[in-house]
Design a protein around this motif. Structure first.
Motif, PDB file in Angstrom:
ATOM      1  N   ILE A 109      15.794  -1.260  -3.955  1.00  0.00           N
ATOM      2  CA  ILE A 109      16.227  -1.544  -5.173  1.00  0.00           C
ATOM      3  C   ILE A 109      16.175  -0.086  -5.677  1.00  0.00           C
ATOM      4  CG2 ILE A 109      15.684  -2.612  -7.470  1.00  0.00           C
ATOM      5  CD1 ILE A 109      14.416  -4.866  -5.840  1.00  0.00           C
ATOM      6  N   GLU A 110      16.854   0.560  -6.237  1.00  0.00           N
ATOM      7  CA  GLU A 110      17.115   1.834  -6.857  1.00  0.00           C
ATOM      8  C   GLU A 110      16.230   2.764  -5.977  1.00  0.00           C
ATOM      9  OE1 GLU A 110      16.250   2.096 -10.899  1.00  0.00           O
ATOM     10  OE2 GLU A 110      17.514   0.532 -11.392  1.00  0.00           O
ATOM     11  N   GLY A 111      16.534   2.852  -4.684  1.00  0.00           N
ATOM     12  CA  GLY A 111      16.035   3.805  -3.633  1.00  0.00           C
ATOM     13  C   GLY A 111      14.581   3.229  -3.379  1.00  0.00           C
ATOM     14  N   LEU A 112      14.056   2.275  -3.775  1.00  0.00           N
ATOM     15  CA  LEU A 112      12.843   1.736  -3.449  1.00  0.00           C
ATOM     16  C   LEU A 112      12.953   0.744  -2.383  1.00  0.00           C
ATOM     17  CD1 LEU A 112      11.027   1.284  -6.904  1.00  0.00           C
ATOM     18  CD2 LEU A 112      10.886   3.188  -5.371  1.00  0.00           C
ATOM     19  N   ASP A 149      16.969  -9.512 -14.571  1.00  0.00           N
ATOM     20  CA  ASP A 149      16.782  -9.472 -15.937  1.00  0.00           C
ATOM     21  C   ASP A 149      17.882  -8.757 -16.829  1.00  0.00           C
ATOM     22  OD1 ASP A 149      14.777 -11.187 -15.559  1.00  0.00           O
ATOM     23  OD2 ASP A 149      13.222  -9.624 -15.797  1.00  0.00           O
ATOM     24  N   GLU A 150      18.355  -7.592 -16.053  1.00  0.00           N
ATOM     25  CA  GLU A 150      19.454  -6.570 -16.387  1.00  0.00           C
ATOM     26  C   GLU A 150      20.420  -6.509 -15.347  1.00  0.00           C
ATOM     27  OE1 GLU A 150      17.181  -2.590 -16.248  1.00  0.00           O
ATOM     28  OE2 GLU A 150      16.619  -4.185 -18.074  1.00  0.00           O
ATOM     29  N   ALA A 151      21.395  -5.397 -15.594  1.00  0.00           N
ATOM     30  CA  ALA A 151      22.299  -5.201 -14.844  1.00  0.00           C
ATOM     31  C   ALA A 151      21.539  -4.161 -13.674  1.00  0.00           C
ATOM     32  CB  ALA A 151      23.236  -4.212 -15.499  1.00  0.00           C
ATOM     33  N   GLY A 152      21.965  -4.522 -12.540  1.00  0.00           N
ATOM     34  CA  GLY A 152      21.523  -3.482 -11.321  1.00  0.00           C
ATOM     35  C   GLY A 152      22.101  -4.008  -9.907  1.00  0.00           C
ATOM     36  N   VAL A 153      21.682  -3.381  -8.977  1.00  0.00           N
ATOM     37  CA  VAL A 153      21.943  -3.533  -7.498  1.00  0.00           C
ATOM     38  C   VAL A 153      20.746  -3.651  -6.698  1.00  0.00           C
ATOM     39  CG1 VAL A 153      23.367  -2.758  -5.515  1.00  0.00           C
ATOM     40  CG2 VAL A 153      24.193  -2.318  -8.074  1.00  0.00           C
ATOM     41  N   MET A 154      20.777  -4.580  -5.684  1.00  0.00           N
ATOM     42  CA  MET A 154      19.794  -4.639  -4.825  1.00  0.00           C
ATOM     43  C   MET A 154      20.551  -4.953  -3.401  1.00  0.00           C
ATOM     44  SD  MET A 154      17.567  -8.299  -4.375  1.00  0.00           S
ATOM     45  CE  MET A 154      16.760  -7.814  -6.187  1.00  0.00           C
TER      46      MET A 154
END
Length: 145
Positions: A94-97, A110-115
């Motif tokens: 998730i976001e490089g983590l 909970d909001e827009a994003g990519v996993m």
């Protein structure tokens, strides 16, 4: 009286691995080698929209990567406890983590994003990934052969 006995040992080359992806069998990295890695079509999370265009068919022993993308139109979760117990999760990014969990039951945006989830399919069967309360269009059938 103890009788001596002989044990015969035959040295036989192991049978060739039947692998559709690599005729020579798995390389030094085994099931995590690049020849055993497959990218799956993404899962799209959007209010009232289907998760994917078609069901997924996976092969036991193969490594897969799948992206889950939420557009932020609504707070949405994906549940798939049976599916997550039929796979070994290598990592979630998730976001490089990078997260290396021991197990998973569900994920929520909970909001827009990519996993991105990297996993090894293990237990053959039929499973569902779904948005709780989302209806038939927000279910994705997954078969591990």
């Amino acid at each position: 009286m103890i009788r001596p006995f002989a044990i015969a040992v035959a040295l036989v080359a192991p049978p060739a691995l039947a692998d559709d992806h690599d005729e020579a069998g798995f390389g030094p990295a085994g099931v995590l080698s690049s020849g055993n890695k497959h990218d799956l079509p993404p899962i799209l999370l959007s209010a009232g929209m289907p998760l994917a265009e078609a069901p997924l068919t996976l092969r036991s022993g193969s490594y897969y990567e799948i992206e889950i993308e939420a557009d932020g139109s609504q707070e949405l979760a994906l549940t798939a406890p049976e599916f997550f117990r039929a796979i070994w999760i290598d990592e979630i990014v998730i976001e490089g983590l990078e997260i290396r969990p021991l197990g998973l039951d569900s994920v929520e945006f909970d909001e827009a994003g990519v996993m991105e989830i990297g996993f090894l399919a293990i237990k053959p069967g039929r499973y569902e990934i779904q948005v709780p309360g989302g209806g038939e269009s927000q279910r994705l059938a997954v078969t591990i052969e």
